[in-house]
Enzyme design. Structure first.
Site, short mmCIF file in Angstrom:
data_model
loop_
_atom_site.label_atom_id
_atom_site.label_comp_id
_atom_site.label_asym_id
_atom_site.label_seq_id
_atom_site.Cartn_x
_atom_site.Cartn_y
_atom_site.Cartn_z
N GLU A 280 0.79 -1.22 0.36
CA GLU A 280 -0.23 -0.47 -0.37
C GLU A 280 0.89 1.10 -0.13
O GLU A 280 0.37 2.25 0.41
CB GLU A 280 -0.88 0.44 0.86
CG GLU A 280 -1.59 -1.05 2.19
CD GLU A 280 -2.70 -0.90 2.85
OE1 GLU A 280 -3.34 -0.34 2.58
OE2 GLU A 280 -2.40 -1.51 4.26
N ASP B 207 -4.73 3.02 -0.31
CA ASP B 207 -3.82 3.72 0.14
C ASP B 207 -2.45 3.70 -1.28
O ASP B 207 -1.55 4.96 -0.78
CB ASP B 207 -3.05 3.17 1.78
CG ASP B 207 -4.18 3.46 2.61
OD1 ASP B 207 -4.26 4.23 2.33
OD2 ASP B 207 -4.53 2.21 3.73
C1 PEP Z 1 -6.25 -0.24 0.29
O1 PEP Z 1 -5.59 0.56 1.10
O2 PEP Z 1 -6.54 -0.58 -0.51
C2 PEP Z 1 -6.78 -1.29 1.16
C3 PEP Z 1 -7.52 -2.58 0.66
O3 PEP Z 1 -6.97 -0.36 3.00
P1 PEP Z 1 -8.57 0.07 3.68
O4 PEP Z 1 -8.53 0.70 2.29
O5 PEP Z 1 -8.71 -1.02 4.74
O6 PEP Z 1 -7.52 1.56 4.12
MG MG Z 2 -4.93 0.58 3.27
#
Ligand code: PEP
Ligand code: MG
Length: 574
Positions: A433, A457
């Site tokens: 991420e 992210d």
């Molecule tokens: C992301 O960052 O793509 C993810 C799946 O985590 P979250 O949306 O919970 O930050």
């Molecule tokens: Mg994330």
């Protein structure tokens, strides 16, 4: 036609008439002094009402409402209505200040609301809304005010409100409530969690929906992109009507795909999973062909249930989802707290200047080993009930991964020392991420069993776009070549070591991008359950070879715009 933008809070499309729900203005709170003799009588009235409400909630809990999220919220309300400190403060006002019961309840609740609202983090402010909700229910009952009730809605409508209380959301009948639009709220509010669990499309945080929309206005609500059209023009209306029709038809037609795997015309097989936390919903998702959970956001457990940090509570929740998965893999992501997901009782420090660049996710877990180890032990113990995978979020480099793995080994030793059984075969992977992780993916894969790309992210950190700031949302382009190169680098690094590369960010359910993701060579896509059928259909109709050629062309593009038009052209010709 007007267009409003808000926070996409629950996926889905709806077209219908608005029902504007303005807050029932509480009648002026009666305020008078009571005599010593009246204290007991006033207290009795309060106790009877609390007992009545408690009984109703308990009955609802026994009726076993649809999802765990709903049970959790009802459980939390039960605790709040029976909060000893709240009761003691109300009693104190009766005894010391000789206030009548209505004004005592009002003053105590407002004091608490003020304290919570003054705190800067969002979760505390959500709790302030819960306190207001509870005070309102108590006062309405004390004053015999008939509350507007969502169970009385008996025709299909789209609810528009300044804010919706969890109690109101819990009372909604999904047969009639086609969508929700609010001025306030966020994707992590209780109301959003309930809307998702009921599969009701929702757009929250629009700021002004309740001022711009009247009852009877025709609305189009696109919960997935956070757009609301008010009195749409003919063209927009027919475009969305067509989309809605297509969605429904596709959903029906795609049922024929339920028993099939997501395999391209030239034989390349993809694994499709869902992002999910509810055991109840998982059963439905499996029936639609989900091959497991690719992302279980464990922090939602902490956000919806005040006391879930105990090992026992976590063990129960993880066991429940693993049993519901019936042997299919469940990837439990360890606590991804902080940033925009502040867990009130874990975060005392809420004055970070840049929370999204701060003490969040794996950084929080590594600096709070007791909390992290508690979670790891709970996952390990639950592992005997199914096929679990552990995933660490927001890993930015090797040191973090190594530290997390050391703590995992320590948690295993602690379980063994207590004779607590756990599976010997738990794949441990990481989320990609942060750009730094993608850039050193070839190193990280040596110590990971799999990668899962968190594009929400990854886009935020690569393109420097706050994912919750609507003013810069136009820059959050998943097709940006920089994102595509990081994805490709991650996949290649995993494949070089013969390990799988998954994607669990929203991009994995973006149907426009599927041919590209297929061509880049991902092995697994994990998405919102809504997208499952459509993604499978696209994969089944695609040629892997052609998708690979498309991906190669996209990687040579110099802008997101160029990639987008390449995809458009590809769609037209295929
Ligand atoms: C992301 O960052 O793509 C993810 C799946 O985590 P979250 O949306 O919970 O930050
Ligand atoms: Mg994330």
């Amino acid at each position: 036609m007007k267009e409003l933008r808000g926070i996409p809070s629950s996926n889905g499309l709806a077209i219908g008439k608005a029902l504007l729900h303005l807050d029932d203005a509480l009648m002026e709170i009666p305020r008078y002094s009571i005599t010593q003799k009246q204290i007991n009588k006033e207290w009795q009235r309060f106790s009877d009402i609390v007992a009545g409400i408690t009984g109703k909630i308990e009955k609802k809990l026994k009726e076993n409402p649809a999802s765990k999220e709903q049970r959790d919220i009802l459980g939390a309300r039960l605790l709040m209505f029976n909060d000893i400190e709240f009761h003691e403060n109300v009693k104190k006002r009766l005894e010391d200040q000789r206030q009548n019961i209505e004004s005592a309840v009002w003053d105590v609740s407002q004091e608490l609301v003020r304290k919570l609202s003054a705190l800067t983090n969002e979760s505390f402010r959500e709790r302030a809304a819960d306190v207001s909700d509870i005070a309102r229910e108590l006062l309405n009952t004390l004053l015999s005010i008939q509350q507007f009730s969502f169970d009385s809605v008996n025709e299909p409508v789209i609810i528009v409100a300044h804010d919706l209380l969890p109690s109101q959301a819990l009372a909604m009948d999904k047969n009639f409530i086609k969508a929700i639009v609010t001025d306030a709220g966020s994707g992590i509010s209780h109301t959003a969690i309930i809307a998702r669990s009921l599969w009701i499309p929702a757009v929250m945080g629009t700021s002004s929906a309740s001022k711009q929309i009247k009852t009877g206005d025709i609305l189009i609500v696109d919960g997935g992109s956070g757009i609301v059209f008010i009195d749409p023009d003919k063209e927009t209306l027919s475009h969305y009507q067509k989309m809605l029709k297509e969605n429904k038809a596709r959903l029906k037609a795609d049922k024929s795909l339920d028993g099939h795997s997501a395999t391209t015309t030239d034989g390349r097989r993809f694994t499709l999973k869902v992002n999910m936390e509810s055991a109840q919903e998982l059963k439905k998702a499996i029936a639609q062909g989900a091959e497991g959970i690719g992302l279980y956001r464990s922090e939602f457990l902490f956000l919806t249930e005040g006391k879930t940090e105990t090992e026992e509570n976590q063990y129960k929740a993880y066991s429940e989802i693993l049993k519901a998965a019936k042997g299919l893999p469940v990837t439990i992501r360890t606590l991804d707290s902080g940033g925009d997901k502040i867990i009130p009782y874990l975060f005392q420090n809420d004055d970070e200047k840049n929370p999204l660049l701060g003490w969040r996710s794996i950084r929080f877990s590594l600096s709070m080993p007791d909390i992290f180890m508690t979670q790891l032990r709970a996952i390990l113990r639950a592992s005997v009930h199914g096929k679990v995978q552990i995933m660490f979020p927001l890993i930015s480099g090797m040191e973090e991964l190594e530290q997390a793995l050391i703590l995992l080994e320590q948690a295993k030793s602690e379980c063994s020392a207590k004779n607590q059984k756990y599976s010997n075969n738990i794949p441990v992977g990481i989320m990609i991420e942060v750009p730094s992780a993608a850039l050193v993916a070839d190193k990280l894969i040596k110590k990971s069993d799999f990668f899962s790309i968190g594009t929400n992210d990854l886009i935020q950190y690569t393109l420097g776009v706050d994912r919750s700031n609507e003013k810069v949302s136009y820059l959050a382009q998943p097709e940006h070549p920089a994102i595509l190169h990081l994805i490709k680098k991650t996949i290649d690094a995993a494949h070089k070591k013969g390990k799988p590369a998954a994607m669990c960010g929203e991009m994995a359910g973006n149907t426009e991008l599927i041919p590209l993701l297929v061509g880049l060579g991902l092995d697994e896509l994990s998405m919102n359950v809504y997208a499952l059928h459509e993604v499978k259909r696209i994969i089944c109709e695609s040629s892997f070879k052609e998708c690979q050629e498309l991906a190669q062309k996209a990687l040579r593009c110099s802008s997101a715009k160029e990639v987008a038009s390449l995809l458009k052209r590809n769609k037209l010709t295929s």
